[in-house]
Design a protein around this motif. Sequence first.
Motif, PDB file in Angstrom:
ATOM      1  N   LEU A 462       0.864  -1.174   0.000  1.00  0.00           N
ATOM      2  CA  LEU A 462       0.000   0.000   0.000  1.00  0.00           C
ATOM      3  C   LEU A 462       0.902   1.226   0.000  1.00  0.00           C
ATOM      4  N   SER A 463       0.437   2.284  -0.623  1.00  0.00           N
ATOM      5  CA  SER A 463       1.237   3.498  -0.719  1.00  0.00           C
ATOM      6  C   SER A 463       0.377   4.716  -0.430  1.00  0.00           C
ATOM      7  N   LEU A 464       1.006   5.731   0.077  1.00  0.00           N
ATOM      8  CA  LEU A 464       0.352   7.009   0.309  1.00  0.00           C
ATOM      9  C   LEU A 464       1.396   8.108   0.156  1.00  0.00           C
ATOM     10  N   GLY A 465       0.938   9.277  -0.152  1.00  0.00           N
ATOM     11  CA  GLY A 465       1.828  10.420  -0.284  1.00  0.00           C
ATOM     12  C   GLY A 465       1.289  11.599   0.495  1.00  0.00           C
ATOM     13  N   PHE A 466       2.156  12.531   0.821  1.00  0.00           N
ATOM     14  CA  PHE A 466       1.696  13.686   1.595  1.00  0.00           C
ATOM     15  C   PHE A 466       2.625  14.879   1.388  1.00  0.00           C
ATOM     16  N   LEU A 467       2.091  16.032   1.705  1.00  0.00           N
ATOM     17  CA  LEU A 467       2.849  17.270   1.774  1.00  0.00           C
ATOM     18  C   LEU A 467       2.931  17.689   3.237  1.00  0.00           C
ATOM     19  N   ALA A 468       4.040  18.269   3.632  1.00  0.00           N
ATOM     20  CA  ALA A 468       4.227  18.653   5.028  1.00  0.00           C
ATOM     21  C   ALA A 468       5.140  19.873   5.099  1.00  0.00           C
ATOM     22  N   SER A 469       5.095  20.541   6.235  1.00  0.00           N
ATOM     23  CA  SER A 469       5.964  21.680   6.483  1.00  0.00           C
ATOM     24  C   SER A 469       7.108  21.267   7.404  1.00  0.00           C
ATOM     25  N   TRP A 470       8.211  22.012   7.342  1.00  0.00           N
ATOM     26  CA  TRP A 470       9.350  21.729   8.209  1.00  0.00           C
ATOM     27  C   TRP A 470      10.118  23.013   8.462  1.00  0.00           C
ATOM     28  N   GLN A 471      10.891  22.997   9.547  1.00  0.00           N
ATOM     29  CA  GLN A 471      11.733  24.130   9.905  1.00  0.00           C
ATOM     30  C   GLN A 471      13.062  23.597  10.446  1.00  0.00           C
ATOM     31  N   SER A 472      14.133  24.261  10.106  1.00  0.00           N
ATOM     32  CA  SER A 472      15.479  23.934  10.593  1.00  0.00           C
ATOM     33  C   SER A 472      15.968  22.595  10.066  1.00  0.00           C
ATOM     34  N   LYS A 473      15.316  21.499  10.469  1.00  0.00           N
ATOM     35  CA  LYS A 473      15.734  20.160  10.066  1.00  0.00           C
ATOM     36  C   LYS A 473      14.546  19.388   9.521  1.00  0.00           C
ATOM     37  N   ASN A 474      14.858  18.398   8.700  1.00  0.00           N
ATOM     38  CA  ASN A 474      13.809  17.557   8.123  1.00  0.00           C
ATOM     39  C   ASN A 474      14.290  16.103   8.110  1.00  0.00           C
ATOM     40  N   ALA A 475      14.479  15.541   9.301  1.00  0.00           N
ATOM     41  CA  ALA A 475      14.918  14.148   9.418  1.00  0.00           C
ATOM     42  C   ALA A 475      13.810  13.212   8.933  1.00  0.00           C
ATOM     43  N   PRO A 476      14.175  12.054   8.378  1.00  0.00           N
ATOM     44  CA  PRO A 476      13.156  11.101   7.908  1.00  0.00           C
ATOM     45  C   PRO A 476      12.249  10.636   9.048  1.00  0.00           C
ATOM     46  N   ALA A 477      11.032  10.274   8.693  1.00  0.00           N
ATOM     47  CA  ALA A 477      10.098   9.736   9.674  1.00  0.00           C
ATOM     48  C   ALA A 477      10.622   8.400  10.218  1.00  0.00           C
ATOM     49  N   TYR A 478      10.137   8.029  11.397  1.00  0.00           N
ATOM     50  CA  TYR A 478      10.603   6.792  12.031  1.00  0.00           C
ATOM     51  C   TYR A 478       9.448   6.155  12.810  1.00  0.00           C
ATOM     52  N   ASP A 479       9.720   5.003  13.435  1.00  0.00           N
ATOM     53  CA  ASP A 479       8.757   4.297  14.283  1.00  0.00           C
ATOM     54  C   ASP A 479       7.477   3.969  13.508  1.00  0.00           C
ATOM     55  N   PHE A 480       7.626   3.328  12.352  1.00  0.00           N
ATOM     56  CA  PHE A 480       6.471   2.970  11.527  1.00  0.00           C
ATOM     57  C   PHE A 480       5.791   1.715  12.082  1.00  0.00           C
ATOM     58  N   ALA A 481       4.475   1.705  11.995  1.00  0.00           N
ATOM     59  CA  ALA A 481       3.699   0.526  12.411  1.00  0.00           C
ATOM     60  C   ALA A 481       2.490   0.383  11.507  1.00  0.00           C
ATOM     61  N   LEU A 482       2.127  -0.857  11.236  1.00  0.00           N
ATOM     62  CA  LEU A 482       0.949  -1.198  10.434  1.00  0.00           C
ATOM     63  C   LEU A 482      -0.056  -1.907  11.323  1.00  0.00           C
ATOM     64  N   ASN A 483      -1.214  -1.294  11.515  1.00  0.00           N
ATOM     65  CA  ASN A 483      -2.249  -1.853  12.396  1.00  0.00           C
ATOM     66  C   ASN A 483      -1.698  -2.207  13.766  1.00  0.00           C
ATOM     67  N   GLY A 484      -0.825  -1.340  14.280  1.00  0.00           N
ATOM     68  CA  GLY A 484      -0.277  -1.505  15.617  1.00  0.00           C
ATOM     69  C   GLY A 484       0.958  -2.387  15.698  1.00  0.00           C
ATOM     70  N   LYS A 485       1.392  -3.021  14.599  1.00  0.00           N
ATOM     71  CA  LYS A 485       2.568  -3.884  14.605  1.00  0.00           C
ATOM     72  C   LYS A 485       3.729  -3.162  13.945  1.00  0.00           C
ATOM     73  N   ALA A 486       4.875  -3.172  14.606  1.00  0.00           N
ATOM     74  CA  ALA A 486       6.037  -2.458  14.110  1.00  0.00           C
ATOM     75  C   ALA A 486       6.485  -3.006  12.763  1.00  0.00           C
ATOM     76  N   CYS A 487       6.936  -2.113  11.893  1.00  0.00           N
ATOM     77  CA  CYS A 487       7.418  -2.490  10.555  1.00  0.00           C
ATOM     78  C   CYS A 487       8.931  -2.287  10.481  1.00  0.00           C
ATOM     79  N   ALA A 488       9.565  -3.146   9.722  1.00  0.00           N
ATOM     80  CA  ALA A 488      10.993  -3.009   9.480  1.00  0.00           C
ATOM     81  C   ALA A 488      11.219  -2.030   8.339  1.00  0.00           C
ATOM     82  N   LYS A 489      12.349  -1.335   8.359  1.00  0.00           N
ATOM     83  CA  LYS A 489      12.697  -0.442   7.259  1.00  0.00           C
ATOM     84  C   LYS A 489      13.314  -1.256   6.132  1.00  0.00           C
ATOM     85  N   SER A 490      12.855  -0.972   4.902  1.00  0.00           N
ATOM     86  CA  SER A 490      13.380  -1.717   3.748  1.00  0.00           C
ATOM     87  C   SER A 490      14.476  -0.926   3.071  1.00  0.00           C
TER      88      SER A 490
END
Length: 490
Positions: A462-490
């Motif tokens: 499944l895929s989704l896209g988004f627009l967001a605002s940031w200031q100073s730094k823009n580190a990648p998102a982390y702590d992903f989970a699908l339906n409450g279960k943690a996901c590994a980074k690919s």
Amino acid sequence: MPDLPTPQDAAEAALFSECWDAVLSYADLCTAGSTAATELAAEAFSLGMREARDAEAAVRGAGRRPARLPRIPLLLTAVRTTAAEWERQGLGHRLDPDLRLWLNSEKAARYTGPPLQRPIALRGLRDLQAADAELLWLAEVEALPLPVVARRLGLDPATVGEELAQVRGLFRDRSHRNHLDMPMDAQCRSYARLLDAVTRSTSGETPADLSRHLARCQQCAEAAACLRLHGGGLPAALAGGVIGWGGLAYLERRRRAAEVRLGAGRPPALESGPPNPGAHKAKVARNGLLVAAVLVSLLALAVSMMPGDDMKNGAAGPGTTAEGQPVSNPTFPVPVATSRAPGSAQTSKAPTGNPSESTGAKNSDPEPQGTSSAGVEDPEPSESATPTCSVEYSLVNQWPDGFQAEITVTTAEALDDWRVTWSFKDGQKVTQMWDADFTQSGSKVTATAAAYNKSVAADGSLSLGFLASWQSKNAPAYDFALNGKACAKS
């Protein structure tokens, strides 16, 4: 809600069907609900078709072509115009809050202000011949394959690629001329010739002083996006310059809609490419369970041959089920513990092909479990359990105060519905999202499935896209989970 206009002939009826999907897609971005989206799309469609017919009637027999946009972008600008009218009539609560802010800003005024100050992409597309403008929009923004575009416009599929390259060049020339015609200060004019030369080059190298100028000057940055035909930025330049608010989100939606229509619902990496690590681990686990089942069967056979009163009476002995299979018992060290892949799920039935062989009620929980042998503890899901999903976070584009990103989650399990959560480290705030609905509380974002993409097949994505605002730094998102279960980074 106004009635849709009646097609004048079969060709226009087919055109209505093709355009309505695009109009409804953009109207859905602009509104706060599906009902409002349908009403906005219908009202805008009626307005746009009336404008198109009036323009054609005014120039019929005059020997000159109408100076207007192609049909689809014309209807999309009608959505924007209708949304602005809703805001003036006090119906703004039915619109997206970010769109309302945009409609009341100077950014929106550029699209209806003096012609020479309007976005360069908007002016460049209007300056093209009608057939050329249609070809450019369908191929670049609607993301249709060239054979489909050729069939829709009555072009030769063998030469449509060459025609598109020529049209891109024409669009660049019109954009360059429109840039020079715009009112600009002395600094912008001093960079105009350098900007033209740099964007013609395929090396991608931009002098440092020009880069600094483009970072500060929106007018020259827009021109650069229209003039640079290589690098894949033309679709975004067209969508943003012609549509305005939500252009990038619309562009992503149309790309995904084209993939679905062509039967490419999953990214190519899932069809061909390196094997899925999660699938490989699951295969190892299944093989381990199969070996364990064979060993368990041999132990059960040995137990059944031992003399004893309970066996003579047909009752199960200690540590066995009624069928003679071993269960939790310190005297029977079931070899599953050493045969299973670490973190694999413990099933309630050993895969021996016999549905009557059960490991007992204690192991009926479908959640990941440890073995039932003594001395082996259940693993903590967050530490030793193999994740059933993997996630890829991609930064698509970034500018001084905002960015566009895409998230792709691959799941080993089939889903009837889904919810993806993640967190930001640097206070980023999501402003728009497509292919999902979202809420944000502090740094945590929750994205839930849209009505049309809730179901995901096993080993699908499944895929989704988004627009967001940031200031100073823009580190990648982390702590992903699908339906409450943690996901590994690919």
